[in-house]
Design an enzyme around this catalytic site. Structure first.
Site, PDB file in Angstrom:
ATOM      1  N   ASP A 105       0.798  -1.230  -0.167  1.00 49.15           N
ATOM      2  CA  ASP A 105       0.028   0.302  -0.020  1.00 49.15           C
ATOM      3  C   ASP A 105       1.113   0.732  -0.231  1.00 49.15           C
ATOM      4  O   ASP A 105       0.608   2.053  -1.070  1.00 49.15           O
ATOM      5  CB  ASP A 105      -0.852   0.348   1.487  1.00 49.15           C
ATOM      6  CG  ASP A 105      -1.580  -1.251   0.865  1.00 49.15           C
ATOM      7  OD1 ASP A 105      -2.009  -2.003   0.509  1.00 49.15           O
ATOM      8  OD2 ASP A 105      -2.599  -1.211   2.643  1.00 49.15           O
TER       9      ASP A 105
ATOM     10  N   ARG B 214       1.655   3.260  10.268  1.00 48.46           N
ATOM     11  CA  ARG B 214       1.338   2.268   9.254  1.00 48.46           C
ATOM     12  C   ARG B 214       1.563   3.996   8.903  1.00 48.46           C
ATOM     13  O   ARG B 214       2.421   4.309   8.556  1.00 48.46           O
ATOM     14  CB  ARG B 214       0.140   2.407  10.342  1.00 48.46           C
ATOM     15  CG  ARG B 214      -0.837   1.332  10.924  1.00 48.46           C
ATOM     16  CD  ARG B 214      -0.900   0.575  10.475  1.00 48.46           C
ATOM     17  NE  ARG B 214      -1.647   0.627   9.779  1.00 48.46           N
ATOM     18  CZ  ARG B 214      -2.248  -0.207   8.247  1.00 48.46           C
ATOM     19  NH1 ARG B 214      -2.203  -1.725   8.536  1.00 48.46           N
ATOM     20  NH2 ARG B 214      -3.221  -0.464   7.566  1.00 48.46           N
TER      21      ARG B 214
ATOM     22  N   GLU C  46       2.852  -9.918  11.409  1.00 47.74           N
ATOM     23  CA  GLU C  46       1.989  -9.478   9.961  1.00 47.74           C
ATOM     24  C   GLU C  46       4.228  -9.357   9.123  1.00 47.74           C
ATOM     25  O   GLU C  46       3.818  -8.618   7.881  1.00 47.74           O
ATOM     26  CB  GLU C  46       1.864  -8.186  10.650  1.00 47.74           C
ATOM     27  CG  GLU C  46       0.714  -7.494   9.012  1.00 47.74           C
ATOM     28  CD  GLU C  46       0.370  -6.006   9.407  1.00 47.74           C
ATOM     29  OE1 GLU C  46      -0.264  -6.492  10.417  1.00 47.74           O
ATOM     30  OE2 GLU C  46      -0.779  -6.018   7.885  1.00 47.74           O
TER      31      GLU C  46
HETATM   32  C1  9WN Z   1      -6.066  -2.516   2.461  1.00 51.06           C
HETATM   33  C2  9WN Z   1      -4.790  -7.471   4.608  1.00 51.06           C
HETATM   34  C3  9WN Z   1      -4.422  -6.437   3.966  1.00 51.06           C
HETATM   35  C4  9WN Z   1      -2.920  -7.230   2.902  1.00 51.06           C
HETATM   36  C5  9WN Z   1      -2.244  -6.064   2.212  1.00 51.06           C
HETATM   37  C6  9WN Z   1      -0.993  -4.768   3.412  1.00 51.06           C
HETATM   38  C7  9WN Z   1      -2.849  -4.432   3.884  1.00 51.06           C
HETATM   39  C8  9WN Z   1      -4.688  -3.563   3.529  1.00 51.06           C
HETATM   40  C9  9WN Z   1      -4.503  -2.162   4.917  1.00 51.06           C
HETATM   41  O1  9WN Z   1      -3.527  -5.583   5.000  1.00 51.06           O
HETATM   42  O2  9WN Z   1      -4.104  -4.230   3.125  1.00 51.06           O
HETATM   43  O3  9WN Z   1      -6.045  -3.308   1.492  1.00 51.06           O
HETATM   44  O4  9WN Z   1      -5.730  -2.374   5.577  1.00 51.06           O
HETATM   45  O5  9WN Z   1      -4.127  -1.638   5.139  1.00 51.06           O
HETATM   46  O6  9WN Z   1      -1.155  -3.448   2.752  1.00 51.06           O
HETATM   47  O7  9WN Z   1      -1.181  -6.342   1.545  1.00 51.06           O
HETATM   48  O8  9WN Z   1      -3.708  -7.608   1.550  1.00 51.06           O
HETATM   49  O9  9WN Z   1      -3.651  -8.348   5.138  1.00 51.06           O
END
Ligand code: 9WN
Length: 470
Positions: free
Chosen positions: A203, A238, A438
């Site tokens: 992201d 974040r 994570e």
């Molecule tokens: C937005 C679920 C997801 C992963 C992504 C990661 C994060 C979401 C967020 O979490 O993204 O899709 O809310 O930050 O970046 O790779 O699929 O684990």
């Protein structure tokens, strides 16, 4: 191994305790994970605790719904211990596929309370789109790693039930490929575009800073919303509020067009060809070529499409001066200069020409990423030598298991078991020290983000099973 307690029930209702702690405490304490048996137990307990009726949540706290590429990685993990769950995981995701073939990046669990994730189903409002499924979903996609996952799951557990599941999935996997190849090729060069950084899966990677700078937004816009992530994780780990303001603005721009891709080319403020998403699309064609004969289909067209994607990646995204792949910002008409781990993703393609494959291995072994046959820590998500490298902030430096697993697959298919071995050891060491987090501090290995994270557990199981000494 015990059967999951949540099977057959719609758990995860509003009053369900929302802790991230999986299973019995003794199994989930990082300190207990001293050897492969304990590590495996930790990984299985994490997967079991994140299982939810017919899918896995990435994390009980941060991500309590179903995510697309998470489900693919998690299915690989399930194939080691409960193969039927691998097929249920993929099956439930593809039931939410849109009529145009897109596989939404989030499928929302209707049993969860409003506010359990931001942006939630009301914000996405997928019902306004033609061809959206009955389930509430997002309107974006993620890298299509599902065909490789289905192939690996079947290879791990080649049963009749697995073959039947492959037959059900095959047309849906093909439709997903068709969507990316036809509706998302805004550059008309044979590659799919992402229309939002969330579609890359990485992201807030520095790769998106330049294209995102063109998206008008103000951090103050976030005062109108309540972020869910920063209630669980240190905000310094974040994306920033300004990042989120842009994420929200991009969703609003797409939603206004009811998630239709027609005419996006001239209007949408973020259109980028991502090396990872396109490498996944190519890898998916290779996997479909293996799956096709098992389901009575012709592998030929898949091989041809795989070759075309690899050729397009080299032609459009490889930069011979840096020796790595870089995203192409279609609106600015140039390659993005940041050298992030996204650039190494095409190594997964078995038909990547030797010149580019050796350049990527050299890039991975450079001080930017630190790959070696003996290494302390897995690869970071961004160039360690870059001024904008941030050891704690999400995709701007920390190490992630899925990306390291990906690079390891590439090293194996390009004849570098020595480097793949170093990477494997460092991945195992990381989880031994910190548990199934994570992401991880790229120097100290400290666990960051959500504990009890699905793909960390799943891919740990995969690398543990792939023991070169065993
Ligand atoms: C937005 C679920 C997801 C992963 C992504 C990661 C994060 C979401 C967020 O979490 O993204 O899709 O809310 O930050 O970046 O790779 O699929 O684990």
């Amino acid at each position: 191994m015990s059967a999951g307690t949540t099977d057959g029930r719609r758990a995860g209702t509003a009053d369900r305790p929302r802790t991230g702690a999986p299973g019995p405490r003794a199994d989930t304490t990082p300190g207990a994970a001293r050897d492969a048996v304990a590590l495996r137990r930790l990984a299985v307990a994490t997967l079991e605790a994140n299982w939810e009726h017919d899918h896995s949540v990435p994390s009980r706290t941060l991500y309590p719904h179903q995510w697309s590429w998470d489900s693919a990685f998690i299915a690989i993990g399930w194939s080691h211990v409960r193969p039927e769950r691998a097929w249920r995981e993929l099956g439930s995701l593809f039931r939410a596929q849109w009529v145009d073939g897109r596989v939404p990046h989030i499928v929302f669990n209707p049993a969860l309370r409003v506010g359990s994730y931001f942006p939630g189903p009301q914000f996405w409002d997928s019902a306004l789109a033609e061809g959206a499924p009955a389930a509430a979903t997002s309107g974006l996609v993620q890298p299509p790693v599902h065909a490789p996952a289905a192939w690996l799951a079947y290879r791990r557990a080649p049963t009749g039930a697995g073959r039947a599941a492959l037959a059900r999935l095959y047309p849906r996997l093909v439709a997903q490929q068709r969507y990316l190849a036809t509706r998302r090729d805004f550059g008309a060069g044979g590659l799919a575009c992402i229309v939002h950084p969330w579609e890359s899966g990485l992201d807030n990677s520095p790769a998106w800073d330049a294209p995102l700078a063109a998206v008008p937004a103000d951090a103050a816009a976030m005062r109108a919303y309540r972020r869910h992530d920063t209630a669980h994780v240190d905000a310094a780990h974040r994306p920033t509020d300004l990042d989120y303001a842009r994420y929200v603005a991009l969703v609003a721009s797409y939603r206004e067009r009811r998630y239709r891709d027609e005419d996006l080319a001239g209007r949408h403020p973020f259109l980028v060809e991502c090396p990872l998403l396109n490498a996944a699309t190519g890898a998916a064609e290779h996997a479909l070529a293996r799956i096709a004969p098992l389901v009575g289909a012709d592998p030929g067209p898949h091989r041809e499409r795989a070759a075309r994607i690899t050729e397009a990646l080299v032609r459009r995204l490889y930069d011979p001066t840096t020796g790595t792949f870089q995203p192409r910002d279609l609106r600015a008409g140039r390659l993005v200069p940041a050298r992030t781990v996204l650039g190494l993703a095409p190594l997964i393609l078995p038909d990547l020409p030797a010149r580019q494959a050796s350049a990527l291995v050299a890039e991975a072994c450079s001080p930017r990423f630190g790959l070696a046959a003996r290494m302390d820590r897995p690869l970071p998500s961004h160039d360690r030598t870059a001024p904008d490298f941030e050891a704690l902030r999400y995709w701007r430096g920390p190490s992630w298991m899925n990306i390291n697993w990906w690079v390891r697959q590439g090293l194996l298919s390009h004849g570098r078991p020595d480097l793949a071995g170093g990477l494997r050891d460092s991945m195992i060491e990381l989880v031994t020290g910190a548990g199934c987090h994570e992401y991880f501090h790229p120097d100290t290995g400290a666990g960051l983000g959500s504990p009890a994270f699905g793909w960390t557990a799943a891919l740990l199981l995969d690398v543990l099973a792939d023991d070169p000494a065993g």
